[in-house]
Scaffold this motif. Structure first.
Motif, mmCIF file in Angstrom:
data_model
loop_
_atom_site.group_PDB
_atom_site.id
_atom_site.type_symbol
_atom_site.label_atom_id
_atom_site.label_comp_id
_atom_site.label_asym_id
_atom_site.label_seq_id
_atom_site.Cartn_x
_atom_site.Cartn_y
_atom_site.Cartn_z
ATOM 1 N N GLU A 151 5.270 -1.359 -3.474
ATOM 2 C CA GLU A 151 4.249 -1.834 -2.552
ATOM 3 C C GLU A 151 4.851 -2.008 -1.169
ATOM 4 O OE1 GLU A 151 1.960 -4.961 -4.250
ATOM 5 O OE2 GLU A 151 0.993 -5.480 -2.365
ATOM 6 N N PHE B 255 8.368 -3.761 -1.449
ATOM 7 C CA PHE B 255 8.876 -4.188 -2.747
ATOM 8 C C PHE B 255 9.302 -2.961 -3.531
ATOM 9 C CE2 PHE B 255 8.026 -5.025 -7.315
ATOM 10 C CZ PHE B 255 9.133 -5.838 -7.524
ATOM 11 N N MET C 157 1.072 -9.603 1.135
ATOM 12 C CA MET C 157 1.780 -9.318 -0.110
ATOM 13 C C MET C 157 2.140 -10.593 -0.876
ATOM 14 S SD MET C 157 5.251 -7.208 -0.865
ATOM 15 C CE MET C 157 4.859 -5.644 -0.166
ATOM 16 N N THR D 138 4.662 -6.399 -8.378
ATOM 17 C CA THR D 138 5.008 -7.202 -7.210
ATOM 18 C C THR D 138 4.693 -8.661 -7.487
ATOM 19 O OG1 THR D 138 4.199 -5.344 -5.916
ATOM 20 C CG2 THR D 138 4.750 -7.344 -4.709
ATOM 21 N N PRO E 288 -0.800 -9.895 -3.745
ATOM 22 C CA PRO E 288 -0.143 -8.606 -4.006
ATOM 23 C C PRO E 288 -1.105 -7.635 -4.682
ATOM 24 C CG PRO E 288 0.702 -10.330 -5.454
ATOM 25 C CD PRO E 288 -0.199 -11.004 -4.478
ATOM 26 N N TYR F 132 7.194 -10.151 -9.827
ATOM 27 C CA TYR F 132 8.479 -10.406 -9.178
ATOM 28 C C TYR F 132 8.384 -11.645 -8.289
ATOM 29 C CZ TYR F 132 12.636 -9.767 -6.317
ATOM 30 O OH TYR F 132 13.815 -9.953 -5.661
#
Lengths: 252, 289
Positions: free
Chosen positions: A227, A219, A234, A243, A238, A246
């Motif tokens: 990340e 990411f 993830m 992250t 996360p 998002y």
């Protein structure tokens, strides 16, 4: 497992002093699919294009750091050699318009001045087209232009053209964003098969695509690698707050 | 004012303007029509096999034939071979040069030197042909000490160059950047990308530009007067003076006994130029970028 591609403090800038990709350090392992995600302008494509030295085409782009592909620093190699080791597939399907389907598959060889015997040629063409599941569809229309095919077929032809050179890694810059869902699906299935032979890095805007096909995900945000880890982990847990934001659609 | 009447008024105005525009565009066709009519009606008489197989007759022979009521003996073979020689050499010089400059300009947009070259190309395109003739005279005729087909071809090369440069540049600029990137991403050299992908992809546009440049210089007279001079015999020697169809037309105009040949020569020139334009159209359509 030994990493096939190691990025060490990789930075790319279009204007001096302003990094579009900022000190990215990470390892990519063989026979995996790594998805690079992030909002528009975060440096995903810029990072991808650093790996096969596409930035050399433009005088003002600076790449620093180390990109170690199979033990050799890409930034110190001859770009033509690098690009044969790291094949690239673009967003828009772009078969060469004056070449037949057959010649498109072999374009990497002809453009590099590598002479092949007739049997070798036929073998490479069939093998490459088989591996993108296009052989059965085009084996009777080999002499037609590449542009004769549908968008999804064209993109698979472009993947075949790249695979024909037997690269170490396959760099894909949003390869399905110009395609319809059915063609996208086909290409995703294809990538899952191809990872048995190749290492794939794919830039994608499409989070569900990343979730469907990638083993690992990166990411990126504002040029930084926020990340990088196992995709399932993830998407479910996360480590970084940005992250999470998002992935849950808070921004992007 | 009532709104509906104002709309009616606007519609009427629109209609008038639209008809007027169509009417005036007729004027563009009128000169062409009369040129064709004149050239064909006056030229067909002497448009025979002789025109293609015999050299220009002497004024005396022509006078004798006319007084006997016979057709003018002789043709324009020397002009045709001269035109082929001079234009052929000009193609040989201008096509590679123009291609290279065009490739450079398409590839280096925004660079200072490219901007300068581009500007100078525009200037060259607007240069009067007689001036180019004088330059070729000073550069080639003077140092070599004689008029020659070569000197003529240098003048025509200078005229063709900007047209070929422009068409190459514009065509290459229209090609998607990703052709070039895809080629390079396969590990190709720049040279191979240019010659095996970009030029073949832009073949239609580039070739059309070359054909139009040829058809444009084929009728040039002024620069050839100062360089190729003219010749009454058929030859393929580039270091000797040579004739050309437009040069002959000028000679015929100046000779009352040969004046009838003006029209058949013009007819031939027009046919060739129309043919070139027609081929250019087909090529452009078939190999569209």
């Amino acid at each position: 497992m030994k990493a096939i591609l190691r990025l060490k403090e990789v930075s790319v800038s279009y204007t001096p002093g302003k990094n579009a990709v900022d000190k990215v350090t990470t390892d990519i392992y063989p026979n995996t699919i790594t998805a690079i995600m992030g909002p528009s302008g975060c440096g995903k494509s810029t990072l991808l294009r650093a790996i096969n030295r596409m930035h050399d085409l433009y005088a003002n782009v600076q790449t620093t750091g180390e990109i170690i592909l199979k033990g050799r620093n890409v930034l110190e190699m001859d770009p033509m050699e690098v690009r044969r080791m790291a094949g690239m597939v673009f967003q828009q399907p772009n078969p060469f318009p004056t070449m037949s389907i057959y010649d498109n598959v072999l374009a990497g060889y002809t453009l590099n001045g590598i002479r092949l015997g007739k049997n070798e040629k036929e073998e490479i063409v069939e093998q490459s087209l088989q591996s993108v599941a296009l052989w059965d569809e085009v084996k009777d229309v080999m002499t037609k232009r590449g542009s004769f095919l549908s968008g999804g077929q064209q993109q698979r032809l472009c993947i075949a053209r790249t695979l024909a050179l037997k690269p170490e890694v396959l760099l894909m810059d949003e390869p399905t964003s110009a395609l319809d869902p059915i063609s996208t699906n086909k290409i995703e299935e294809l990538l899952l098969q191809l990872k048995q032979q190749f290492t794939i890095i794919i830039v994608t805007h499409n989070m569900s695509q990343a979730a469907r096909i990638s083993d690992n995900a990166m990411f990126m945000y504002l040029g930084e690698l926020v990340e990088h880890g196992n995709t399932t982990q993830m998407f479910t847990k996360p480590r970084n707050k940005r992250t999470e934001e998002y992935l849950t659609g808070v921004f992007g | 004012m009532n709104q509906s009447s104002s709309i009616e008024q606007r519609k009427r105005k629109d209609k008038t303007i639209r008809h007027l525009v169509g009417f005036f565009s007729l004027f563009a066709m009128i000169p062409l029509f009369f040129i064709l009519w004149d050239v064909i009606s006056k030229g067909y008489k002497n448009f025979n096999l002789r025109l293609f197989t015999e050299v220009t007759p002497s004024s005396m022979d022509a006078l004798l034939a006319i007084s006997n009521g016979d057709p003018i003996p002789g043709g324009i073979l020397n002009g045709m071979t001269g035109t082929i020689l001079i234009v052929g050499l000009a193609i040989l010089f201008s096509v590679p040069l123009g291609l290279f400059i065009g490739i450079y300009l398409a590839d280096n947009q925004g660079k200072r030197f490219a901007g300068l070259v581009s500007y100078l190309t525009d200037l060259l395109q607007g240069m009067p042909s007689i001036v180019i003739g004088i330059i070729a005279y000073a550069w080639v005729v003077k140092p070599l000490g004689s008029y020659s087909a070569l000197a003529g071809s240098v003048a025509l090369t200078i005229m063709m160059l900007p047209m070929i440069v422009r068409s190459t540049e514009e065509t290459l600029k229209m090609l998607p950047l990703s052709y070039k990137e895809a080629g390079l991403a396969l590990g190709s050299s720049y040279t191979n990308v240019v010659f095996r992908i970009l030029i073949p992809s832009g073949f239609g546009g580039i070739f059309t530009g070359i054909l139009l440049a040829i058809s444009r210089v084929m009728g040039e007279t002024a620069p050839l007067m100062l360089t190729a001079l003219g010749a009454s015999v058929v030859h393929w020697k580039m270091m000797e003076p040579a004739s050309a169809i437009p040069l002959l037309i000028w000679d015929f105009y100046n000779d009352p006994n040969l004046v009838d040949l003006i029209w058949s020569s013009s007819l031939l020139l027009l046919i060739v130029i129309f043919l070139l334009n027609w081929i250019a159209k087909i090529v452009a359509r078939k190999w569209k970028v």
